[in-house]
Design a protein around this motif. Structure first.
Motif, PDB file in Angstrom:
ATOM      1  N   SER A 132      13.749   4.547   7.903  1.00 57.18           N
ATOM      2  CA  SER A 132      13.576   5.551   6.851  1.00 57.18           C
ATOM      3  C   SER A 132      12.604   5.018   5.796  1.00 57.18           C
ATOM      4  O   SER A 132      12.285   3.822   5.767  1.00 57.18           O
ATOM      5  N   GLY A 133      12.164   5.901   4.917  1.00 61.46           N
ATOM      6  CA  GLY A 133      11.216   5.508   3.875  1.00 61.46           C
ATOM      7  C   GLY A 133      11.733   4.361   3.017  1.00 61.46           C
ATOM      8  O   GLY A 133      11.001   3.409   2.717  1.00 61.46           O
ATOM      9  N   GLY A 134      13.003   4.437   2.628  1.00 62.01           N
ATOM     10  CA  GLY A 134      13.580   3.393   1.786  1.00 62.01           C
ATOM     11  C   GLY A 134      13.662   2.065   2.514  1.00 62.01           C
ATOM     12  O   GLY A 134      13.400   1.007   1.938  1.00 62.01           O
ATOM     13  N   GLN A 135      14.004   2.141   3.796  1.00 64.42           N
ATOM     14  CA  GLN A 135      14.094   0.906   4.594  1.00 64.42           C
ATOM     15  C   GLN A 135      12.726   0.271   4.781  1.00 64.42           C
ATOM     16  O   GLN A 135      12.577  -0.950   4.737  1.00 64.42           O
ATOM     17  N   ARG A 136      11.707   1.131   4.973  1.00 70.31           N
ATOM     18  CA  ARG A 136      10.345   0.600   5.105  1.00 70.31           C
ATOM     19  C   ARG A 136       9.928  -0.144   3.842  1.00 70.31           C
ATOM     20  O   ARG A 136       9.320  -1.212   3.907  1.00 70.31           O
ATOM     21  N   GLN A 137      10.256   0.432   2.668  1.00 70.22           N
ATOM     22  CA  GLN A 137       9.922  -0.230   1.406  1.00 70.22           C
ATOM     23  C   GLN A 137      10.593  -1.592   1.324  1.00 70.22           C
ATOM     24  O   GLN A 137       9.999  -2.572   0.878  1.00 70.22           O
ATOM     25  N   ARG A 138      11.849  -1.665   1.771  1.00 73.43           N
ATOM     26  CA  ARG A 138      12.569  -2.943   1.740  1.00 73.43           C
ATOM     27  C   ARG A 138      11.895  -3.972   2.631  1.00 73.43           C
ATOM     28  O   ARG A 138      11.778  -5.133   2.264  1.00 73.43           O
ATOM     29  N   VAL A 139      11.466  -3.516   3.806  1.00 75.16           N
ATOM     30  CA  VAL A 139      10.777  -4.433   4.718  1.00 75.16           C
ATOM     31  C   VAL A 139       9.492  -4.965   4.062  1.00 75.16           C
ATOM     32  O   VAL A 139       9.188  -6.154   4.126  1.00 75.16           O
ATOM     33  N   PHE A 140       8.756  -4.074   3.381  1.00 70.89           N
ATOM     34  CA  PHE A 140       7.518  -4.509   2.732  1.00 70.89           C
ATOM     35  C   PHE A 140       7.802  -5.455   1.565  1.00 70.89           C
ATOM     36  O   PHE A 140       7.025  -6.372   1.306  1.00 70.89           O
ATOM     37  N   ILE A 141       8.903  -5.218   0.866  1.00 71.94           N
ATOM     38  CA  ILE A 141       9.273  -6.150  -0.210  1.00 71.94           C
ATOM     39  C   ILE A 141       9.634  -7.506   0.389  1.00 71.94           C
ATOM     40  O   ILE A 141       9.238  -8.554  -0.130  1.00 71.94           O
ATOM     41  N   ALA A 142      10.345  -7.490   1.528  1.00 75.44           N
ATOM     42  CA  ALA A 142      10.661  -8.748   2.210  1.00 75.44           C
ATOM     43  C   ALA A 142       9.379  -9.465   2.630  1.00 75.44           C
ATOM     44  O   ALA A 142       9.294 -10.694   2.574  1.00 75.44           O
ATOM     45  N   ARG A 143       8.355  -8.691   3.022  1.00 77.30           N
ATOM     46  CA  ARG A 143       7.075  -9.302   3.380  1.00 77.30           C
ATOM     47  C   ARG A 143       6.456  -9.998   2.162  1.00 77.30           C
ATOM     48  O   ARG A 143       5.956 -11.118   2.261  1.00 77.30           O
ATOM     49  N   ALA A 144       6.525  -9.324   0.999  1.00 79.63           N
ATOM     50  CA  ALA A 144       5.990  -9.921  -0.228  1.00 79.63           C
ATOM     51  C   ALA A 144       6.747 -11.197  -0.585  1.00 79.63           C
ATOM     52  O   ALA A 144       6.152 -12.195  -1.014  1.00 79.63           O
ATOM     53  N   LEU A 145       8.066 -11.186  -0.378  1.00 79.69           N
ATOM     54  CA  LEU A 145       8.877 -12.369  -0.688  1.00 79.69           C
ATOM     55  C   LEU A 145       8.557 -13.503   0.284  1.00 79.69           C
ATOM     56  O   LEU A 145       8.538 -14.673  -0.098  1.00 79.69           O
ATOM     57  N   THR A 146       8.293 -13.152   1.533  1.00 71.63           N
ATOM     58  CA  THR A 146       7.931 -14.163   2.532  1.00 71.63           C
ATOM     59  C   THR A 146       6.606 -14.820   2.178  1.00 71.63           C
ATOM     60  O   THR A 146       6.363 -15.981   2.479  1.00 71.63           O
ATOM     61  N   GLN A 147       5.757 -14.058   1.516  1.00 74.25           N
ATOM     62  CA  GLN A 147       4.470 -14.599   1.053  1.00 74.25           C
ATOM     63  C   GLN A 147       4.681 -15.519  -0.153  1.00 74.25           C
ATOM     64  O   GLN A 147       3.761 -16.189  -0.589  1.00 74.25           O
ATOM     65  N   PRO A 206       0.812  -1.220   0.000  1.00 75.65           N
ATOM     66  CA  PRO A 206       0.000   0.000   0.000  1.00 75.65           C
ATOM     67  C   PRO A 206       0.840   1.262   0.000  1.00 75.65           C
ATOM     68  O   PRO A 206       2.037   1.222   0.280  1.00 75.65           O
ATOM     69  N   GLN A 207       0.184   2.373  -0.299  1.00 72.47           N
ATOM     70  CA  GLN A 207       0.836   3.670  -0.155  1.00 72.47           C
ATOM     71  C   GLN A 207       1.231   3.878   1.295  1.00 72.47           C
ATOM     72  O   GLN A 207       0.533   3.442   2.199  1.00 72.47           O
ATOM     73  N   SER A 208       2.322   4.593   1.484  1.00 71.28           N
ATOM     74  CA  SER A 208       2.852   4.797   2.825  1.00 71.28           C
ATOM     75  C   SER A 208       1.811   5.385   3.778  1.00 71.28           C
ATOM     76  O   SER A 208       1.748   5.020   4.950  1.00 71.28           O
ATOM     77  N   GLU A 209       0.957   6.274   3.250  1.00 74.79           N
ATOM     78  CA  GLU A 209      -0.013   6.951   4.125  1.00 74.79           C
ATOM     79  C   GLU A 209      -1.127   6.012   4.608  1.00 74.79           C
ATOM     80  O   GLU A 209      -1.840   6.352   5.553  1.00 74.79           O
ATOM     81  N   ASP A 210      -1.275   4.855   3.975  1.00 75.60           N
ATOM     82  CA  ASP A 210      -2.300   3.910   4.411  1.00 75.60           C
ATOM     83  C   ASP A 210      -1.841   3.037   5.577  1.00 75.60           C
ATOM     84  O   ASP A 210      -2.618   2.267   6.131  1.00 75.60           O
ATOM     85  N   VAL A 211      -0.547   3.125   5.912  1.00 75.79           N
ATOM     86  CA  VAL A 211       0.009   2.267   6.949  1.00 75.79           C
ATOM     87  C   VAL A 211       0.144   3.062   8.247  1.00 75.79           C
ATOM     88  O   VAL A 211       0.486   4.241   8.233  1.00 75.79           O
ATOM     89  N   ASP A 212      -0.155   2.407   9.372  1.00 76.00           N
ATOM     90  CA  ASP A 212      -0.059   3.064  10.683  1.00 76.00           C
ATOM     91  C   ASP A 212       1.361   2.880  11.234  1.00 76.00           C
ATOM     92  O   ASP A 212       1.651   1.930  11.946  1.00 76.00           O
ATOM     93  N   TRP A 213       2.242   3.821  10.903  1.00 77.78           N
ATOM     94  CA  TRP A 213       3.656   3.680  11.280  1.00 77.78           C
ATOM     95  C   TRP A 213       3.881   3.863  12.764  1.00 77.78           C
ATOM     96  O   TRP A 213       4.946   3.565  13.284  1.00 77.78           O
ATOM     97  N   MET A 214       2.887   4.375  13.476  1.00 78.79           N
ATOM     98  CA  MET A 214       3.001   4.526  14.930  1.00 78.79           C
ATOM     99  C   MET A 214       2.756   3.187  15.645  1.00 78.79           C
ATOM    100  O   MET A 214       3.045   3.049  16.819  1.00 78.79           O
ATOM    101  N   PHE A 215       2.175   2.228  14.922  1.00 81.31           N
ATOM    102  CA  PHE A 215       1.829   0.964  15.567  1.00 81.31           C
ATOM    103  C   PHE A 215       3.110   0.241  15.995  1.00 81.31           C
ATOM    104  O   PHE A 215       4.046   0.123  15.217  1.00 81.31           O
ATOM    105  N   PRO A 216       3.159  -0.236  17.253  1.00 78.55           N
ATOM    106  CA  PRO A 216       4.401  -0.833  17.748  1.00 78.55           C
ATOM    107  C   PRO A 216       4.610  -2.239  17.184  1.00 78.55           C
ATOM    108  O   PRO A 216       4.042  -3.194  17.674  1.00 78.55           O
ATOM    109  N   ILE A 217       5.458  -2.327  16.180  1.00 84.89           N
ATOM    110  CA  ILE A 217       5.677  -3.618  15.532  1.00 84.89           C
ATOM    111  C   ILE A 217       7.087  -3.602  14.940  1.00 84.89           C
ATOM    112  O   ILE A 217       7.529  -2.562  14.439  1.00 84.89           O
ATOM    113  N   SER A 218       7.792  -4.722  15.058  1.00 82.38           N
ATOM    114  CA  SER A 218       9.172  -4.764  14.564  1.00 82.38           C
ATOM    115  C   SER A 218       9.193  -5.139  13.081  1.00 82.38           C
ATOM    116  O   SER A 218       8.220  -5.668  12.545  1.00 82.38           O
TER     117      SER A 218
END
Lengths: 255, 277
Positions: free
Chosen positions: A144-159, A84-96
């Motif tokens: 950072s924004g770039g690191q967040r994107q990498r984490v989300f790509i890793a999530r897609a790969l895990t799927q 999703p777009q960055s603004e759709d994600v709750d970045w304040m949510f406590p999650i690693s």
């Protein structure tokens, strides 16, 4: 299903759709072969996000349809990851970061299933693959924004997704983070993944993408970026939104 | 000192009150953490207000108070979801109109019962010192139910809370999970009203969880420490109530607020130390 559809990652046929009564698409035809990098460009409200959301079944077509790997979006769901777009994600949510990456397994799980040790191992491998293993236990909101994107790509790969749909992944990234992201796309392509993104950034298209789709409610342009992108086409695509200087020296916006 | 702390709880009514509020602190920690993180305090307040008219109606027709309040609370919780999708105005405006209307209806209902004036303050401010064993069972049941539902659906709940759009794309039942969360909030509020009353019930959900969020950025530790802060608040609050002869709902909430203020001071002092130390 015909062979061409089964071979393509994405086949859009005569698609018409509306999203929240604002963005509308009509008569869209498009195909993305497997292992290609594709970018959707166009003005705001031109339907970029609507098209991407249609591909995961979040927007129901009014007419026409979409096939992913020759299947309906719903049945192809596990092979497809939507970022999703960055603004759709709750970045304040406590999650690693690691917990986010493990969500890639949640899509395969029943409601009551919890993550297993092998899910965790798989997730850590994917974090390593995108160069983020050092951040596994950091709150994802601290990245950072770039690191967040990498984490989300890793999530897609895990799927184990084969098709990655990313809504505005470049937004808010600085130049070096954008280049790292583009490198990661190339890497995904080399492992047979198909990537479709929406973007505002026209600079990197010719160099990094195999296909571009110019969308302003209908298809304005479609094909390999070097072949189809010209000043003329871009003016047509963005004409309503480009400021124009009149002979009298006034700056106005086209209607 | 030990005498000072233990003496009040030699009375059965005080130890029942402690058992009840301690369980409510656990329940509030589990649910309140989500309420704080997802910004649902206002919805919680609305649910508390409509539960009040549910209670009033239950008293009038002589049905179980918890059942009456829970029906109204659930209708509000699910009504919110409907409002957010269909309302032609901001959903908080629509919600405020709805819950103040429902509350007034409850007040009028109660005023038709001439013998009821004495208990009105109990509904508004709580009456935990008069809690009965049977009510302890209700609260305990809600704790077990909530903990089980959260434990079973945990991964899905976290996914939906963090990234609802991504979760929907992945095929998770996002709307149903969000309604389940609102249902759990409604349940927690209804069983807590007995202890601290309608006006203060939201504080018990919010304050300990907000205090916990000052110290950790991890969800489970946040819930655990919210439970800890909640337990401190109810114990200290009950002692204050005993020695000051003040309503326990108010002293519990005040204790929670003071804990929060102290925690805020500690955490900002610690941050300053880390910056300059």
């Amino acid at each position: 299903m015909n062979q061409a559809e089964a071979d393509a990652a994405v086949t859009v046929t005569n698609l018409s759709a509306a999203y929240e009564h604002t963005e509308a698409l009509s008569g869209i035809d498009w195909q993305v072969p497997r292992g290609h990098l594709a970018a959707i460009i166009g003005p705001n409200g031109g339907g970029k996000s609507t098209l991407l959301k249609s591909m995961v079944g979040m927007v129901v077509p009014q007419a026409g349809g979409i096939r992913l790997f020759g299947d309906t979006p719903k049945r192809a769901r596990r092979r497809v990851a939507y970022l999703p777009q960055s603004e759709d994600v709750d970045w304040m949510f406590p999650i690693s970061s690691l917990e986010v990456v493990m969500q890639g397994r949640t899509a395969h799980h029943r409601l009551w299933q919890r993550h297993s040790r092998s899910d965790r191992k798989h997730a850590l491998e994917q974090l390593r693959r995108v160069g983020m293993e050092a951040y596994a236990h950091r709150p994802v909101g601290d990245l950072s924004g770039g690191q967040r994107q990498r984490v989300f790509i890793a999530r897609a790969l895990t799927q184990n997704a084969e098709l990655l749909l990313m809504d505005e992944p470049g937004t808010g990234l600085d130049a070096s983070a954008q280049h790292e992201l583009l490198d990661l796309f190339e890497q995904l392509k080399s492992t047979g993944h198909t990537v479709v993104i929406t973007t505002h950034d026209l600079n990197c298209l010719a160099e990094h993408f195999d296909l571009v789709l110019g969308l302003d409610k209908h298809v304005v342009v479609s094909g390999p970026p070097r072949a189809v992108l010209s000043g003329d086409v871009l003016t047509r695509l963005f004409s309503k939104h480009f400021p124009v200087i009149t002979p009298e020296g006034e700056v106005t916006l086209h209607d | 000192m030990i005498e000072f702390v233990l003496e009040p709880f030699q009375f059965a009514f005080m130890s029942r009150a402690l058992a009840g509020t301690a369980m409510i602190a656990l329940l509030s920690a589990m649910i309140g953490t989500f309420v704080v993180l997802k910004g649902l305090a206002f919805i919680g307040d609305a649910i508390a207000h409509t539960s009040f008219s549910g209670l009033a109606l239950a008293i009038l027709v002589g049905m179980n108070l918890y059942v009456g309040a829970l029906i109204f609370a659930l209708v509000t919780a699910f009504g919110v979801t409907f409002l957010q999708r269909t309302a032609k105005m901001r959903s908080d405006t629509a919600l405020a109109i709805m819950f103040t209307g429902a509350f007034s209806f409850g007040v009028i209902l109660l005023s038709t019962m001439p013998n009821f004036a004495g208990d009105l303050s109990a509904l508004l401010l709580g009456s935990v010192l008069g809690i009965r064993v049977q009510e302890l069972y209700w609260i305990g049941g809600a704790v077990i139910l909530t903990a089980s539902i959260l434990a079973v659906t945990w991964d899905h709940f976290v996914f939906v809370s963090f990234d609802p759009v991504g979760a929907e794309a992945a095929g998770l039942p996002v709307t149903r999970l969000q309604m389940l969360l609102l249902g759990l909030i409604a349940t927690a509020i209804v069983v807590s009203i007995q202890a601290v009353g309608m006006i203060l019930v939201v504080a018990l959900l919010i304050t300990p969880a907000a205090t916990a969020s000052l110290f950790t950025k991890r969800l489970v530790p946040m819930m655990m420490s919210a439970a800890g802060f909640g337990l401190v608040a109810v114990s200290v609050g009950l002692l204050m109530s005993y020695y000051l002869s003040a309503p326990p709902g108010a002293t519990i909430v005040l204790a929670a607020t003071l804990t929060f203020a102290a925690a805020l001071a500690v955490s900002s002092a610690r941050r300053r130390l880390l910056q300059f130390g």
